[in-house]
Design an enzyme around this catalytic site. Structure first.
Site, PDB file in Angstrom:
ATOM      1  N   ARG A 166       0.974  -1.197   0.004  1.00 54.32           N
ATOM      2  CA  ARG A 166       0.029  -0.210  -0.012  1.00 54.32           C
ATOM      3  C   ARG A 166       0.912   1.120   0.031  1.00 54.32           C
ATOM      4  O   ARG A 166       2.117   1.219   0.547  1.00 54.32           O
ATOM      5  CB  ARG A 166      -0.966   0.012   1.292  1.00 54.32           C
ATOM      6  CG  ARG A 166      -1.855  -1.245   1.207  1.00 54.32           C
ATOM      7  CD  ARG A 166      -2.575  -1.045   2.735  1.00 54.32           C
ATOM      8  NE  ARG A 166      -3.752  -1.998   2.943  1.00 54.32           N
ATOM      9  CZ  ARG A 166      -3.256  -3.358   3.207  1.00 54.32           C
ATOM     10  NH1 ARG A 166      -2.208  -3.508   3.921  1.00 54.32           N
ATOM     11  NH2 ARG A 166      -4.427  -4.384   3.391  1.00 54.32           N
ATOM     12  N   LYS A 193      -2.767  -1.268   7.439  1.00 53.14           N
ATOM     13  CA  LYS A 193      -4.249  -1.217   7.551  1.00 53.14           C
ATOM     14  C   LYS A 193      -4.744  -2.166   8.238  1.00 53.14           C
ATOM     15  O   LYS A 193      -5.961  -2.393   8.847  1.00 53.14           O
ATOM     16  CB  LYS A 193      -4.687  -0.924   6.144  1.00 53.14           C
ATOM     17  CG  LYS A 193      -6.120  -0.607   6.106  1.00 53.14           C
ATOM     18  CD  LYS A 193      -6.584  -0.327   4.559  1.00 53.14           C
ATOM     19  CE  LYS A 193      -8.038  -0.137   4.487  1.00 53.14           C
ATOM     20  NZ  LYS A 193      -8.461   0.090   3.045  1.00 53.14           N
ATOM     21  N   ARG A 271      -0.441  -2.698  -6.276  1.00 54.03           N
ATOM     22  CA  ARG A 271      -0.798  -3.731  -5.505  1.00 54.03           C
ATOM     23  C   ARG A 271      -1.797  -4.552  -6.084  1.00 54.03           C
ATOM     24  O   ARG A 271      -1.731  -5.878  -6.099  1.00 54.03           O
ATOM     25  CB  ARG A 271      -1.285  -3.380  -4.280  1.00 54.03           C
ATOM     26  CG  ARG A 271      -1.751  -4.159  -3.262  1.00 54.03           C
ATOM     27  CD  ARG A 271      -2.203  -3.265  -1.829  1.00 54.03           C
ATOM     28  NE  ARG A 271      -2.890  -4.082  -1.076  1.00 54.03           N
ATOM     29  CZ  ARG A 271      -2.519  -4.959  -0.180  1.00 54.03           C
ATOM     30  NH1 ARG A 271      -1.267  -5.165  -0.030  1.00 54.03           N
ATOM     31  NH2 ARG A 271      -3.237  -5.667   0.793  1.00 54.03           N
ATOM     32  N   HIS A 294      -3.426  -9.933   2.959  1.00 51.93           N
ATOM     33  CA  HIS A 294      -4.870 -10.038   2.996  1.00 51.93           C
ATOM     34  C   HIS A 294      -5.336 -11.145   3.971  1.00 51.93           C
ATOM     35  O   HIS A 294      -4.391 -11.995   4.073  1.00 51.93           O
ATOM     36  CB  HIS A 294      -5.371 -10.353   1.629  1.00 51.93           C
ATOM     37  CG  HIS A 294      -5.497  -9.073   0.913  1.00 51.93           C
ATOM     38  ND1 HIS A 294      -5.006  -8.991  -0.583  1.00 51.93           N
ATOM     39  CD2 HIS A 294      -6.038  -7.964   0.802  1.00 51.93           C
ATOM     40  CE1 HIS A 294      -5.114  -7.955  -1.053  1.00 51.93           C
ATOM     41  NE2 HIS A 294      -5.763  -7.180  -0.229  1.00 51.93           N
ATOM     42  N   TYR A 303      -9.393  -7.982  -5.475  1.00 53.26           N
ATOM     43  CA  TYR A 303      -8.198  -7.027  -6.086  1.00 53.26           C
ATOM     44  C   TYR A 303      -7.757  -7.897  -7.686  1.00 53.26           C
ATOM     45  O   TYR A 303      -7.154  -7.128  -8.180  1.00 53.26           O
ATOM     46  CB  TYR A 303      -7.026  -7.610  -5.190  1.00 53.26           C
ATOM     47  CG  TYR A 303      -6.882  -6.510  -4.263  1.00 53.26           C
ATOM     48  CD1 TYR A 303      -5.826  -5.514  -4.127  1.00 53.26           C
ATOM     49  CD2 TYR A 303      -7.812  -6.254  -3.126  1.00 53.26           C
ATOM     50  CE1 TYR A 303      -5.758  -4.460  -3.042  1.00 53.26           C
ATOM     51  CE2 TYR A 303      -7.719  -5.212  -2.018  1.00 53.26           C
ATOM     52  CZ  TYR A 303      -6.670  -4.374  -2.158  1.00 53.26           C
ATOM     53  OH  TYR A 303      -6.519  -3.424  -1.081  1.00 53.26           O
TER      54      TYR A 303
END
Length: 320
Positions: A166, A193, A271, A294, A303
């Site tokens: 990210r 995150k 990403r 993830h 994604y």
């Protein structure tokens, strides 16, 4: 009963416990806090909500269901996307939690309204597009690394893509997070995150046989030029063209990516492209998740940008 009341009064008046209560509030606030970018967005959302309430003579905290209903209707009629409206609601709900109030977002009446807005506006979010590996290689090879800015920018593209970073994670990288070896590079991650508690997480970067597109050799060259053993990896460039000591913001990381790939792409495209290209190359979800961090395969599928309806379609394999 009287004894219980007396004990309660003693507890409340205790200076030691009063001090502990202050620390408790600090930890509660930290528990409710999220990623830095999310917190920044929430702050803007709450400012907008407060201004709207002030304009209409309404109380923002605690807010009534009717007040919040009026606000989200205003947002919807102003053309805001459903995802933006949903984020405003999350910010308002968090503000109520911090204030110790019940949130109007939990009321059934409000949930019905939100569902109605979702049906009318649709919930599909615009996603950062992915690029092809051939295009990416061509862009990276054409970067002029004879200047500090060019070398730094090449690091951003190669590291962002190969590490599925990210932009906030790229911006937060420090030299002391980099562990070089003959086998490759291990990057220790701080909070992210999806890792708000700062649990131990690592990303692995590997050597490329092509020197011009090798993320590790490019990063080594950049760190050598910085001539430091700690501090930010990505920094701004002074007007004289030399590296500064100021950490590059995630906003500027995004602008740099767009400078090379085009304005239709974002730093998030690095990403998304990692996931898409890795999946096309046969990587399974667990291998992808080990790099992207993830938590579920659902997010990996979200994604993956396999939107070429002719190239990626099972209908071509029917044998007709």
């Amino acid at each position: 009963m009287a004894q219980s009341t007396e004990l309660s009064t003693t507890v409340v008046s205790s200076p030691a416990l009063a001090e502990l209560a202050e620390h408790t509030a600090k930890y509660v606030e930290a528990g409710l806090a999220g990623a830095a970018n999310t917190a920044k967005a929430y702050a803007g959302d709450l400012k907008r909500f407060g201004a709207w309430c002030a304009e209409h003579g309404l109380g923002p905290l605690p807010a009534s269901v009717d007040t919040l209903a009026g606000f989200v209707t205003y947002l919807a009629e102003s053309g805001k996307k459903y995802a933006t409206i949903e984020r405003h609601c999350a910010a308002i709900a968090k503000a109520h939690s911090l204030g110790g109030f019940d949130s109007p977002t939990d009321e059934k009446k409000f949930k019905v309204l939100l569902q109605g807005i979702a049906r009318v506006k649709g919930i599909r979010q615009k996603q950062a597009p992915a690029f092809s590996l051939a295009v990416f290689k061509r862009v990276v090879k054409n970067i002029d690394v004879s200047t500090p800015a060019g070398l730094r920018d090449k690091v951003i593209l190669l590291l962002g893509f190969s590490g599925a970073f990210r932009r906030s994670e790229l911006s937060a990288l420090n030299i002391e997070n980099l562990l070089f070896s003959e086998e490759g590079l291990i990057i220790e991650l701080a909070k992210s995150k999806t890792n708000q508690l700062g649990e131990a997480e690592e990303k692995a970067i590997f050597y490329s046989p092509e020197l011009a597109i090798c993320p590790i050799r490019t990063l080594r060259a950049w760190v050598k030029q910085l001539d430091r053993v700690n501090g930010p990896v990505l920094i701004s460039i002074k007007r004289n063209g030399q590296p500064s000591e100021r950490r590059l913001t995630d906003k500027h990381v995004n602008l740099i990516v767009q400078r090379y790939l085009g304005t239709s792409f974002t730093a998030h495209s690095l990403r998304a492209s990692f996931v898409t290209i890795a999946k096309l190359a046969g990587a399974d979800d667990s291998a992808v998740m080990n790099q992207t961090k993830h938590k579920t395969s659902t997010m990996v599928r979200r994604y993956t940008r396999l939107d070429n309806i002719r190239e990626h379609n099972a209908a071509s394999k029917l044998g007709l």
